[in-house]
Scaffold this motif. Structure first.
Motif, PDB file in Angstrom:
ATOM      1  N   SER A   1       0.837  -1.201   0.000  1.00 45.39           N
ATOM      2  CA  SER A   1       0.000   0.000   0.000  1.00 45.39           C
ATOM      3  C   SER A   1       0.873   1.253   0.000  1.00 45.39           C
ATOM      4  CB  SER A   1      -0.926  -0.004   1.220  1.00 45.39           C
ATOM      5  OG  SER A   1      -1.810  -1.109   1.189  1.00 45.39           O
ATOM      6  N   ALA A   2       1.961   1.223   0.775  1.00 33.70           N
ATOM      7  CA  ALA A   2       2.881   2.367   0.768  1.00 33.70           C
ATOM      8  C   ALA A   2       3.496   2.557  -0.615  1.00 33.70           C
ATOM      9  CB  ALA A   2       3.976   2.149   1.815  1.00 33.70           C
ATOM     10  N   TRP A   3       3.882   1.459  -1.247  1.00 37.13           N
ATOM     11  CA  TRP A   3       4.445   1.516  -2.600  1.00 37.13           C
ATOM     12  C   TRP A   3       3.431   2.115  -3.575  1.00 37.13           C
ATOM     13  CZ3 TRP A   3       8.995  -1.595  -4.301  1.00 37.13           C
ATOM     14  CH2 TRP A   3       9.268  -1.456  -5.654  1.00 37.13           C
ATOM     15  N   THR A   4       2.175   1.648  -3.493  1.00 33.73           N
ATOM     16  CA  THR A   4       1.136   2.131  -4.400  1.00 33.73           C
ATOM     17  C   THR A   4       0.869   3.620  -4.188  1.00 33.73           C
ATOM     18  OG1 THR A   4       0.117  -0.073  -4.341  1.00 33.73           O
ATOM     19  CG2 THR A   4      -1.222   1.739  -5.168  1.00 33.73           C
ATOM     20  N   THR A   5       0.884   4.066  -2.930  1.00 36.63           N
ATOM     21  CA  THR A   5       0.653   5.479  -2.641  1.00 36.63           C
ATOM     22  C   THR A   5       1.742   6.346  -3.244  1.00 36.63           C
ATOM     23  OG1 THR A   5      -0.500   4.899  -0.587  1.00 36.63           O
ATOM     24  CG2 THR A   5       0.320   7.158  -0.801  1.00 36.63           C
ATOM     25  N   ILE A   6       3.002   5.907  -3.130  1.00 36.52           N
ATOM     26  CA  ILE A   6       4.104   6.668  -3.721  1.00 36.52           C
ATOM     27  C   ILE A   6       3.970   6.706  -5.234  1.00 36.52           C
ATOM     28  CG2 ILE A   6       6.609   6.724  -4.031  1.00 36.52           C
ATOM     29  CD1 ILE A   6       6.869   5.459  -1.297  1.00 36.52           C
ATOM     30  N   ASP A   7       3.618   5.568  -5.840  1.00 37.76           N
ATOM     31  CA  ASP A   7       3.432   5.535  -7.293  1.00 37.76           C
ATOM     32  C   ASP A   7       2.334   6.500  -7.737  1.00 37.76           C
ATOM     33  OD1 ASP A   7       5.430   3.827  -7.951  1.00 37.76           O
ATOM     34  OD2 ASP A   7       4.201   2.030  -8.005  1.00 37.76           O
ATOM     35  N   ARG A   8       1.326   6.661  -6.891  1.00 33.05           N
ATOM     36  CA  ARG A   8       0.199   7.513  -7.271  1.00 33.05           C
ATOM     37  C   ARG A   8       0.617   8.976  -7.370  1.00 33.05           C
ATOM     38  NH1 ARG A   8      -4.328   9.658  -4.153  1.00 33.05           N
ATOM     39  NH2 ARG A   8      -6.177   9.798  -5.433  1.00 33.05           N
ATOM     40  N   PHE A   9       1.599   9.379  -6.578  1.00 35.57           N
ATOM     41  CA  PHE A   9       2.081  10.760  -6.674  1.00 35.57           C
ATOM     42  C   PHE A   9       2.681  11.033  -8.044  1.00 35.57           C
ATOM     43  CE2 PHE A   9       1.597  10.956  -2.129  1.00 35.57           C
ATOM     44  CZ  PHE A   9       1.440  12.298  -1.863  1.00 35.57           C
ATOM     45  N   HIS A  10       3.211   9.998  -8.694  1.00 37.57           N
ATOM     46  CA  HIS A  10       3.796  10.175 -10.021  1.00 37.57           C
ATOM     47  C   HIS A  10       2.791   9.877 -11.140  1.00 37.57           C
ATOM     48  CE1 HIS A  10       7.882  10.870  -8.628  1.00 37.57           C
ATOM     49  NE2 HIS A  10       7.750   9.861  -7.802  1.00 37.57           N
TER      50      HIS A  10
ATOM     51  N   PRO B   1       6.483  15.867  -3.758  1.00 38.76           N
ATOM     52  CA  PRO B   1       7.106  15.343  -2.538  1.00 38.76           C
ATOM     53  C   PRO B   1       7.574  13.910  -2.676  1.00 38.76           C
ATOM     54  CG  PRO B   1       4.728  15.575  -2.261  1.00 38.76           C
ATOM     55  CD  PRO B   1       5.087  16.260  -3.543  1.00 38.76           C
ATOM     56  N   ALA B   2       7.045  13.177  -3.646  1.00 38.70           N
ATOM     57  CA  ALA B   2       7.460  11.783  -3.820  1.00 38.70           C
ATOM     58  C   ALA B   2       8.819  11.670  -4.495  1.00 38.70           C
ATOM     59  CB  ALA B   2       6.415  11.018  -4.635  1.00 38.70           C
ATOM     60  N   ASP B   3       9.322  12.781  -5.075  1.00 42.99           N
ATOM     61  CA  ASP B   3      10.630  12.718  -5.732  1.00 42.99           C
ATOM     62  C   ASP B   3      11.733  12.348  -4.747  1.00 42.99           C
ATOM     63  OD1 ASP B   3       9.455  13.384  -8.110  1.00 42.99           O
ATOM     64  OD2 ASP B   3       9.908  15.526  -7.961  1.00 42.99           O
ATOM     65  N   GLY B   4      11.599  12.806  -3.510  1.00 41.23           N
ATOM     66  CA  GLY B   4      12.612  12.491  -2.513  1.00 41.23           C
ATOM     67  C   GLY B   4      12.435  11.149  -1.855  1.00 41.23           C
ATOM     68  N   LEU B   5      11.369  10.428  -2.225  1.00 44.12           N
ATOM     69  CA  LEU B   5      11.097   9.140  -1.592  1.00 44.12           C
ATOM     70  C   LEU B   5      11.492   7.969  -2.476  1.00 44.12           C
ATOM     71  CD1 LEU B   5       7.596   9.853   0.000  1.00 44.12           C
ATOM     72  CD2 LEU B   5       9.821   9.870   1.108  1.00 44.12           C
TER      73      LEU B   5
ATOM     74  N   GLY C   1      -6.196  11.210   3.309  1.00 43.80           N
ATOM     75  CA  GLY C   1      -6.838  11.043   2.009  1.00 43.80           C
ATOM     76  C   GLY C   1      -5.885  10.706   0.892  1.00 43.80           C
ATOM     77  N   ILE C   2      -4.605  10.500   1.217  1.00 40.76           N
ATOM     78  CA  ILE C   2      -3.634  10.182   0.165  1.00 40.76           C
ATOM     79  C   ILE C   2      -3.402   8.682   0.029  1.00 40.76           C
ATOM     80  CG2 ILE C   2      -2.442  12.375   0.435  1.00 40.76           C
ATOM     81  CD1 ILE C   2      -0.295  10.937   2.039  1.00 40.76           C
ATOM     82  N   ALA C   3      -3.859   7.898   0.998  1.00 39.02           N
ATOM     83  CA  ALA C   3      -3.573   6.457   0.979  1.00 39.02           C
ATOM     84  C   ALA C   3      -4.320   5.781  -0.166  1.00 39.02           C
ATOM     85  CB  ALA C   3      -3.963   5.822   2.309  1.00 39.02           C
ATOM     86  N   ARG C   4      -3.648   4.847  -0.804  1.00 40.23           N
ATOM     87  CA  ARG C   4      -4.255   4.055  -1.857  1.00 40.23           C
ATOM     88  C   ARG C   4      -3.874   2.599  -1.681  1.00 40.23           C
ATOM     89  NH1 ARG C   4      -7.186   7.278  -1.925  1.00 40.23           N
ATOM     90  NH2 ARG C   4      -8.023   8.600  -3.570  1.00 40.23           N
ATOM     91  N   SER C   5      -4.846   1.731  -1.952  1.00 36.34           N
ATOM     92  CA  SER C   5      -4.629   0.289  -1.804  1.00 36.34           C
ATOM     93  C   SER C   5      -4.008  -0.277  -3.071  1.00 36.34           C
ATOM     94  CB  SER C   5      -5.962  -0.414  -1.519  1.00 36.34           C
ATOM     95  OG  SER C   5      -6.563   0.100  -0.356  1.00 36.34           O
ATOM     96  N   PRO C   6      -3.286  -1.381  -2.935  1.00 33.57           N
ATOM     97  CA  PRO C   6      -2.779  -2.051  -4.141  1.00 33.57           C
ATOM     98  C   PRO C   6      -3.931  -2.469  -5.039  1.00 33.57           C
ATOM     99  CG  PRO C   6      -1.755  -2.939  -2.150  1.00 33.57           C
ATOM    100  CD  PRO C   6      -2.872  -2.065  -1.699  1.00 33.57           C
ATOM    101  N   SER C   7      -3.650  -2.627  -6.293  1.00 29.10           N
ATOM    102  CA  SER C   7      -4.688  -3.030  -7.241  1.00 29.10           C
ATOM    103  C   SER C   7      -5.186  -4.430  -6.910  1.00 29.10           C
ATOM    104  CB  SER C   7      -4.130  -2.997  -8.666  1.00 29.10           C
ATOM    105  OG  SER C   7      -3.104  -3.976  -8.806  1.00 29.10           O
ATOM    106  N   PRO C   8      -6.452  -4.732  -7.242  1.00 28.49           N
ATOM    107  CA  PRO C   8      -6.960  -6.089  -6.996  1.00 28.49           C
ATOM    108  C   PRO C   8      -6.105  -7.164  -7.665  1.00 28.49           C
ATOM    109  CG  PRO C   8      -8.757  -4.601  -7.552  1.00 28.49           C
ATOM    110  CD  PRO C   8      -7.493  -3.841  -7.772  1.00 28.49           C
TER     111      PRO C   8
END
Length: 760
Positions: free
Chosen positions: A429-438, A618-622, A715-722
């Motif tokens: 989920s953390a990975w997916t949230t970071i990907d969503r910023f891009h 902000p995800a550029d630094g992550l 409100g930024i959290a996103r779940s991995p895809s099904p």
């Protein structure tokens, strides 16, 4: 002692895989915890060290040139003052890169807020156009001592004399101008002054700001920055990386401890007769406990010591920010303590869980107690009998029954396997949230890709025409950003006017609604927390000498300025200041447009009068977090594998007592194997379902809590895809079935004499 070592050596030869997995899991856990400690130290100590060495100012106040800043010396609690220094806002360019800067007229090297020279030398009166650049600005401009900076739109040039570190907020394109120290003669068009206050007690920062604004007058104060804001900005993503590593490291440590506990408990149940023999030949209960305890402590010590040695010897060679963090951490005073304490704590925790399980081995009686013919709860349930009556495959029914027959033991096994799977779901989920910023920045508060500013050589009409001529620009939103004093006058926030009522800015609203009417605005979570207000409240702030009263109708996801931003339309700000003109434009590009190419084309079309920067993400630094998450998933998968092998071994051993009965009723070895495989598959499936059901809401809570604490907002959290979750679950279930097939097949084909011996 010799007998103890022989038994331990024999057990090690029998369970080599388990020993390897425990050692590797311990190594991964200790590595994540050590990296977390390094990142925490890296996030805090470099800035603190710079602040201490520079005798940094706790408060920097930008004022109008007419303000009498010398009054600040007499304020209660002020130890010393830096300045006032005249300032000029301008743009410099070097090697094709432009940056907004603040020229600060500094006649001599300050005693408060002193720049720490990294290269070059301080300003020389013999070089009136010489400057010293703040280090982050120098990196952005690729500038070195001896280089020449140009001021676009003018014939002026500046020569770089040195590069220095500063405890003030560093340069950030489009957000924070870079700091340039120059001689007072080089500041030719001063727009104000800046004064630094070093306080006797840093805890009195808010009071000192309030007193300073009262003495100078609210209309004379332009912007206020404090040491807390500078520290938070310096820590940035490093602290977040440390928190992620620490959280998952502790979770993996708990999972590893439970896995070791389950493995030892299962081995004890499978070696009751061997333990009884050991006691019969003279082993005391304490010696039996020490056999298991010392054996697993040795595995943990091996993994912990090896990881600590590698972190000390090769940690600073890790590429990127992690290597830099380890290098800085190794020079900090508490480094040796952390390097020793983290492996010791991990080994002690694993030793504790091992001791609890090994204690049961010490209670095994020296005379073997005949095992019951059927385990507790082993009778077929009504549901199982009805399933057999429906002529479902007997192996499937008996396997499912076997997986959940002993409720306490079965639930414990499922829980131990659920924990690493749950943490993997959180990591994904953390990975997916970071990907969503891009991939979808417009859904996390970044609807625009570029910021365009004019240096004054092109009027607003010309800028609009130039932007409209580029077909790749979908919309250009005019904007202005000013510093506003908060109620109580203890600091400043960013007040932005973006878009117009005819062309509203596409806010990303997480709560409430977008601002449409007069005096309506949306605010970031950081501002709501700072002012202790909620959506629906009215807030009053001061811009210069003009009060601005706004109705907060929504909470926007605000990645900039730690969320301490209130945004309304440009029309609303013009009601107080009709002559207000746009200071910049935020550009939303059409799908498929490359921001870098568009920025280059606009800068070329502007003939040097436009400063075009990508919007900071902000995800550029992550980016290091991706490698961290991948490593943590590997460690958690290893722990899950240990638990899975433990469950398979226990299922095979417990199935030996039913072997004769199953053969007697005519079941083939293949059917008997299918029973064990089905039982293991059901356990894995239950763990996958539980881990997914618990992991998804937990991930949302953790990510949104981090977003709220950083000011971005929930409100930024996103779940991995099904599909990804399905792949994870299928991999776990099919992997469990594949791992169980071979040992189950071997057990089903054992000779009858071996089976009788095992059940005896």
């Amino acid at each position: 002692m010799r007998a103890t070592l022989r038994w331990a050596h024999s057990d090690l030869r029998t369970h080599r895989g388990e020993a390897l997995f425990i050692t590797l899991a311990t190594a991964g856990i200790v590595a994540s915890l050590l990296l977390a400690a390094a990142l925490f130290g890296y996030a805090t100590n470099p800035w603190q060290r710079t602040f201490t060495q520079a005798r940094g100012a706790h408060v920097w106040i930008h004022t109008a040139a007419s303000a009498d800043a010398r009054k600040l010396v007499r304020l209660d609690g002020v130890e010393s003052v830096a300045g006032p220094y005249r300032t000029e806002s301008t743009t410099v360019a070097s090697r094709g890169t432009r940056a907004s800067v603040e020229l600060r007229g500094t006649p001599h090297l300050p005693s408060v807020g002193r720049p720490l020279l990294a290269t070059g030398h301080w300003l020389d009166p013999a070089e009136p156009d010489g400057v010293v650049l703040e280090s982050r600005l120098a990196r952005a401009l690729l500038a070195e001592p001896g280089d020449t900076l140009t001021l676009p739109g003018t014939a002026r040039t500046l020569k770089v004399e040195g590069i220095a570190d500063s405890a003030e907020p560093g340069y950030s394109p489009g957000a924070q101008p870079g700091l340039v120290w120059a001689l007072p003669s080089a500041v030719r068009a001063p727009g104000g002054e800046v004064t630094g206050l070093r306080l006797k007690d840093p805890a009195d920062t808010d009071y000192a700001v309030q007193r300073a604004v009262t003495v100078l007058g609210a209309g004379a104060v332009g912007e206020v920055s404090t040491w807390q804001q500078a520290r938070a900005e310096a820590q940035g993503e490093n602290r977040l990386l440390g928190q992620v590593l620490g959280l998952f490291g502790l979770g993996a440590l708990v999972a590893a401890g439970l896995a070791v506990h389950g493995a030892i408990s299962t081995r004890i149940r499978g070696h009751l007769r061997d333990i009884s023999v050991l006691k019969a030949i003279g082993f005391t209960p304490g010696q039996v406990v020490r056999i298991f305890l010392l054996q697993h402590l040795a595995y943990a010590v091996l993994g912990g010591v090896a990881t600590a040695a590698l972190a000390e010897g090769l940690g600073n060679r890790i590429p990127g920010r992690l290597g830099d963090a380890v290098g800085v951490w190794q020079g900090l005073p508490g480094h040796t303590v952390a390097l020793s304490a983290v492996p010791v704590a991990a080994v002690l925790f694993i030793g504790l869980t091992t001791g609890l399980a090994a204690w049961r081995a010490g209670r095994v009686p020296p005379v073997p107690v005949p095992r019951p013919s059927a385990p507790a709860g082993g009778r077929l349930t009504g549901l199982a009998r009805r399933a057999l009556g429906l002529r479902l495959p007997a192996a499937l029914v008996l396997g499912c029954h076997k997986a959940f027959a002993g409720r306490g033991r079965s639930l414990a096994g499922v829980a131990r396997l659920t924990l690493p799977l749950l943490l993997i779901v959180v990591a994904l989920s953390a990975w997916t949230t970071i990907d969503r910023f891009h991939s979808s920045p417009e859904r996390v508060g970044l609807p625009t890709a570029l910021t365009v500013r004019s240096d004054g050589g092109m009027n607003d009409t010309g800028v609009r025409a130039l932007l409209a001529a580029d077909h790749r620009v979908a919309a250009a939103y005019p904007g202005v950003e000013v510093a506003a004093l908060v109620p109580g006058q203890t600091g400043t926030i960013a007040l932005r006017g973006l878009g117009t009522r005819a062309q509203p800015y596409p806010y990303t609203v997480a709560e409430g609604r977008a601002a449409h009417g007069p005096d309506e605005a949306v605010a970031g979570q950081g501002l709501l927390d700072l002012l202790h207000v909620r959506v629906g409240d009215w807030v009053r702030m001061t811009v210069g000498e003009q009060p601005q009263i706004l109705h907060i109708v929504g909470r926007s996801i605000e990645p900039q300025n730690a969320g301490r931003v209130v945004t309304t339309s440009l029309d609303t700000l013009r009601e107080n200041d009709p002559g207000l003109s746009p200071a910049f434009y935020q550009l939303r590009l059409r799908p498929g447009a490359d921001p870098q190419r568009v920025a280059s084309a606009l800068a070329t079309a502007g003939r040097g009068h436009l400063d075009v920067h990508p919007v900071t993400n902000p995800a550029d630094g992550l980016s290091p977090l991706r490698a961290v998450v991948a490593g943590l998933i590997a460690v958690l998968a290893l722990i899950g594998l240990v638990e899975l092998l433990t469950a398979i071994g226990g299922s095979v051993r417990e199935g030996e007592r039913d072997m004769l009965a199953l053969r007697a009723i005519g079941m083939s070895p293949r059917q008997i194997t299918a029973i064990t495989v089905t039982a293991t598959t059901c356990t894995a499936l239950a763990a996958v379902l539980a881990g997914t059901a618990l992991g998804l809401p937990l991930a949302h809570r953790l990510i949104d809590a981090q977003g709220s604490s950083s000011g971005i907002g929930a409100g930024i959290a996103r779940s991995p895809s099904p599909g990804l979750l399905l792949l994870l679950g299928a991999g776990a279930v099919l992997g469990a079935a594949a791992l169980a097939a071979l040992p189950a097949a071997r057990a089903a084909r054992r000779r009858l004499a071996d089976t009788l011996s095992a059940v005896a």
